[in-house]
Design a protein around this motif. Structure first.
Motif, PDB file in Angstrom:
ATOM      1  N   LYS A   7      59.619  54.453  28.208  1.00  0.00           N
ATOM      2  CA  LYS A   7      58.188  54.354  27.910  1.00  0.00           C
ATOM      3  C   LYS A   7      57.456  53.890  29.166  1.00  0.00           C
ATOM      4  CE  LYS A   7      58.768  53.546  23.058  1.00  0.00           C
ATOM      5  NZ  LYS A   7      58.377  52.863  21.865  1.00  0.00           N
ATOM      6  N   PRO A   8      56.274  54.443  29.408  1.00  0.00           N
ATOM      7  CA  PRO A   8      55.516  54.009  30.579  1.00  0.00           C
ATOM      8  C   PRO A   8      55.154  52.528  30.477  1.00  0.00           C
ATOM      9  CG  PRO A   8      54.503  55.924  29.550  1.00  0.00           C
ATOM     10  CD  PRO A   8      55.596  55.458  28.643  1.00  0.00           C
ATOM     11  N   HIS A   9      55.236  51.854  31.577  1.00  0.00           N
ATOM     12  CA  HIS A   9      54.871  50.440  31.606  1.00  0.00           C
ATOM     13  C   HIS A   9      53.955  50.189  32.790  1.00  0.00           C
ATOM     14  CE1 HIS A   9      54.994  46.109  31.490  1.00  0.00           C
ATOM     15  NE2 HIS A   9      55.362  46.109  32.754  1.00  0.00           N
ATOM     16  N   VAL A  10      52.871  49.515  32.533  1.00  0.00           N
ATOM     17  CA  VAL A  10      51.949  49.116  33.587  1.00  0.00           C
ATOM     18  C   VAL A  10      51.822  47.606  33.527  1.00  0.00           C
ATOM     19  CG1 VAL A  10      49.594  49.285  34.462  1.00  0.00           C
ATOM     20  CG2 VAL A  10      50.687  51.275  33.424  1.00  0.00           C
ATOM     21  N   ASP A  11      52.090  46.966  34.643  1.00  0.00           N
ATOM     22  CA  ASP A  11      51.982  45.515  34.694  1.00  0.00           C
ATOM     23  C   ASP A  11      50.540  45.111  34.396  1.00  0.00           C
ATOM     24  OD1 ASP A  11      51.493  42.825  36.023  1.00  0.00           O
ATOM     25  OD2 ASP A  11      53.665  43.046  36.222  1.00  0.00           O
ATOM     26  N   PRO A  12      50.325  44.155  33.495  1.00  0.00           N
ATOM     27  CA  PRO A  12      48.960  43.739  33.137  1.00  0.00           C
ATOM     28  C   PRO A  12      48.135  43.265  34.330  1.00  0.00           C
ATOM     29  CG  PRO A  12      50.540  42.820  31.590  1.00  0.00           C
ATOM     30  CD  PRO A  12      51.334  43.469  32.689  1.00  0.00           C
ATOM     31  N   SER A  13      48.780  42.753  35.368  1.00  0.00           N
ATOM     32  CA  SER A  13      48.018  42.275  36.524  1.00  0.00           C
ATOM     33  C   SER A  13      47.288  43.411  37.227  1.00  0.00           C
ATOM     34  CB  SER A  13      48.934  41.560  37.517  1.00  0.00           C
ATOM     35  OG  SER A  13      49.864  42.472  38.077  1.00  0.00           O
ATOM     36  N   VAL A  14      47.783  44.635  37.074  1.00  0.00           N
ATOM     37  CA  VAL A  14      47.130  45.789  37.694  1.00  0.00           C
ATOM     38  C   VAL A  14      45.771  46.040  37.045  1.00  0.00           C
ATOM     39  CG1 VAL A  14      47.318  48.283  38.055  1.00  0.00           C
ATOM     40  CG2 VAL A  14      49.319  46.831  38.345  1.00  0.00           C
ATOM     41  N   LEU A  15      45.672  45.743  35.759  1.00  0.00           N
ATOM     42  CA  LEU A  15      44.427  45.975  35.029  1.00  0.00           C
ATOM     43  C   LEU A  15      43.536  44.734  34.965  1.00  0.00           C
ATOM     44  CD1 LEU A  15      45.965  48.007  32.074  1.00  0.00           C
ATOM     45  CD2 LEU A  15      44.835  48.883  34.108  1.00  0.00           C
ATOM     46  N   ALA A  16      43.867  43.721  35.751  1.00  0.00           N
ATOM     47  CA  ALA A  16      43.109  42.469  35.724  1.00  0.00           C
ATOM     48  C   ALA A  16      41.664  42.680  36.170  1.00  0.00           C
ATOM     49  CB  ALA A  16      43.776  41.438  36.619  1.00  0.00           C
ATOM     50  N   GLU A  17      40.803  41.837  35.651  1.00  0.00           N
ATOM     51  CA  GLU A  17      39.385  41.888  36.010  1.00  0.00           C
ATOM     52  C   GLU A  17      39.174  41.368  37.422  1.00  0.00           C
ATOM     53  OE1 GLU A  17      36.714  43.087  34.286  1.00  0.00           O
ATOM     54  OE2 GLU A  17      38.196  43.863  32.903  1.00  0.00           O
ATOM     55  N   CYS A  18      38.010  41.639  37.961  1.00  0.00           N
ATOM     56  CA  CYS A  18      37.643  41.161  39.293  1.00  0.00           C
ATOM     57  C   CYS A  18      37.342  39.669  39.262  1.00  0.00           C
ATOM     58  CB  CYS A  18      36.410  41.908  39.784  1.00  0.00           C
ATOM     59  SG  CYS A  18      36.700  43.661  40.008  1.00  0.00           S
ATOM     60  N   GLY A  19      37.234  39.083  40.437  1.00  0.00           N
ATOM     61  CA  GLY A  19      36.925  37.663  40.555  1.00  0.00           C
ATOM     62  C   GLY A  19      35.498  37.359  40.154  1.00  0.00           C
ATOM     63  N   THR A  20      35.138  36.119  40.287  1.00  0.00           N
ATOM     64  CA  THR A  20      33.798  35.675  39.898  1.00  0.00           C
ATOM     65  C   THR A  20      32.870  35.640  41.110  1.00  0.00           C
ATOM     66  OG1 THR A  20      34.415  33.369  40.247  1.00  0.00           O
ATOM     67  CG2 THR A  20      34.723  34.264  38.029  1.00  0.00           C
ATOM     68  N   VAL A  21      31.609  35.356  40.849  1.00  0.00           N
ATOM     69  CA  VAL A  21      30.621  35.272  41.925  1.00  0.00           C
ATOM     70  C   VAL A  21      30.895  34.035  42.776  1.00  0.00           C
ATOM     71  CG1 VAL A  21      28.849  36.511  40.660  1.00  0.00           C
ATOM     72  CG2 VAL A  21      28.982  34.048  40.461  1.00  0.00           C
ATOM     73  N   ALA A  22      30.363  34.059  43.987  1.00  0.00           N
ATOM     74  CA  ALA A  22      30.526  32.931  44.901  1.00  0.00           C
ATOM     75  C   ALA A  22      29.737  31.724  44.398  1.00  0.00           C
ATOM     76  CB  ALA A  22      30.052  33.322  46.295  1.00  0.00           C
ATOM     77  N   ASP A  23      30.306  30.551  44.563  1.00  0.00           N
ATOM     78  CA  ASP A  23      29.593  29.318  44.230  1.00  0.00           C
ATOM     79  C   ASP A  23      28.599  29.027  45.344  1.00  0.00           C
ATOM     80  OD1 ASP A  23      30.913  28.790  41.833  1.00  0.00           O
ATOM     81  OD2 ASP A  23      32.564  27.788  42.875  1.00  0.00           O
ATOM     82  N   ILE A  24      27.359  28.816  44.966  1.00  0.00           N
ATOM     83  CA  ILE A  24      26.314  28.528  45.943  1.00  0.00           C
ATOM     84  C   ILE A  24      26.053  27.029  45.925  1.00  0.00           C
ATOM     85  CG2 ILE A  24      23.906  28.909  46.576  1.00  0.00           C
ATOM     86  CD1 ILE A  24      24.180  31.687  45.339  1.00  0.00           C
ATOM     87  N   PRO A  25      26.141  26.381  47.094  1.00  0.00           N
ATOM     88  CA  PRO A  25      25.907  24.937  47.143  1.00  0.00           C
ATOM     89  C   PRO A  25      24.471  24.585  46.750  1.00  0.00           C
ATOM     90  CG  PRO A  25      26.517  25.805  49.325  1.00  0.00           C
ATOM     91  CD  PRO A  25      26.450  26.956  48.382  1.00  0.00           C
ATOM     92  N   ASP A  26      24.296  23.379  46.248  1.00  0.00           N
ATOM     93  CA  ASP A  26      22.974  22.903  45.822  1.00  0.00           C
ATOM     94  C   ASP A  26      22.233  22.298  47.016  1.00  0.00           C
ATOM     95  OD1 ASP A  26      20.824  22.268  44.236  1.00  0.00           O
ATOM     96  OD2 ASP A  26      21.737  20.441  43.425  1.00  0.00           O
ATOM     97  N   ARG A  27      21.909  23.160  47.969  1.00  0.00           N
ATOM     98  CA  ARG A  27      21.184  22.751  49.171  1.00  0.00           C
ATOM     99  C   ARG A  27      20.654  24.019  49.840  1.00  0.00           C
ATOM    100  NH1 ARG A  27      24.582  24.385  53.096  1.00  0.00           N
ATOM    101  NH2 ARG A  27      26.803  24.307  52.658  1.00  0.00           N
TER     102      ARG A  27
END
Length: 64
Positions: A7-27
């Protein structure tokens, strides 16, 4: 004797979502910081999302 194909198998990490937005400092940010954070967001959310969408669509079509 009949042997079932694997059976075909695809590692779940391949279908992982992208990262989050950059944290912007409070300054106030200097222009170089603004450019770096914008570029990070662009790469993480723009390029990554398009690449992952195409990759996931292709894998899902092949696994069906």
């Amino acid at each position: 004797m009949v042997v079932e194909p694997p059976k075909p198998h695809v590692d779940p990490s391949v279908l992982a979502e992208c990262g989050t937005v950059a944290d912007i400092p409070d300054r106030d940010l200097v222009p170089d910081e603004t450019n770096r954070l914008w570029a990070k967001d662009r790469a993480t959310l723009g390029d990554c999302r398009r690449k992952n969408h195409a990759k996931a669509a292709t894998i899902k079509a092949l696994v069906k």
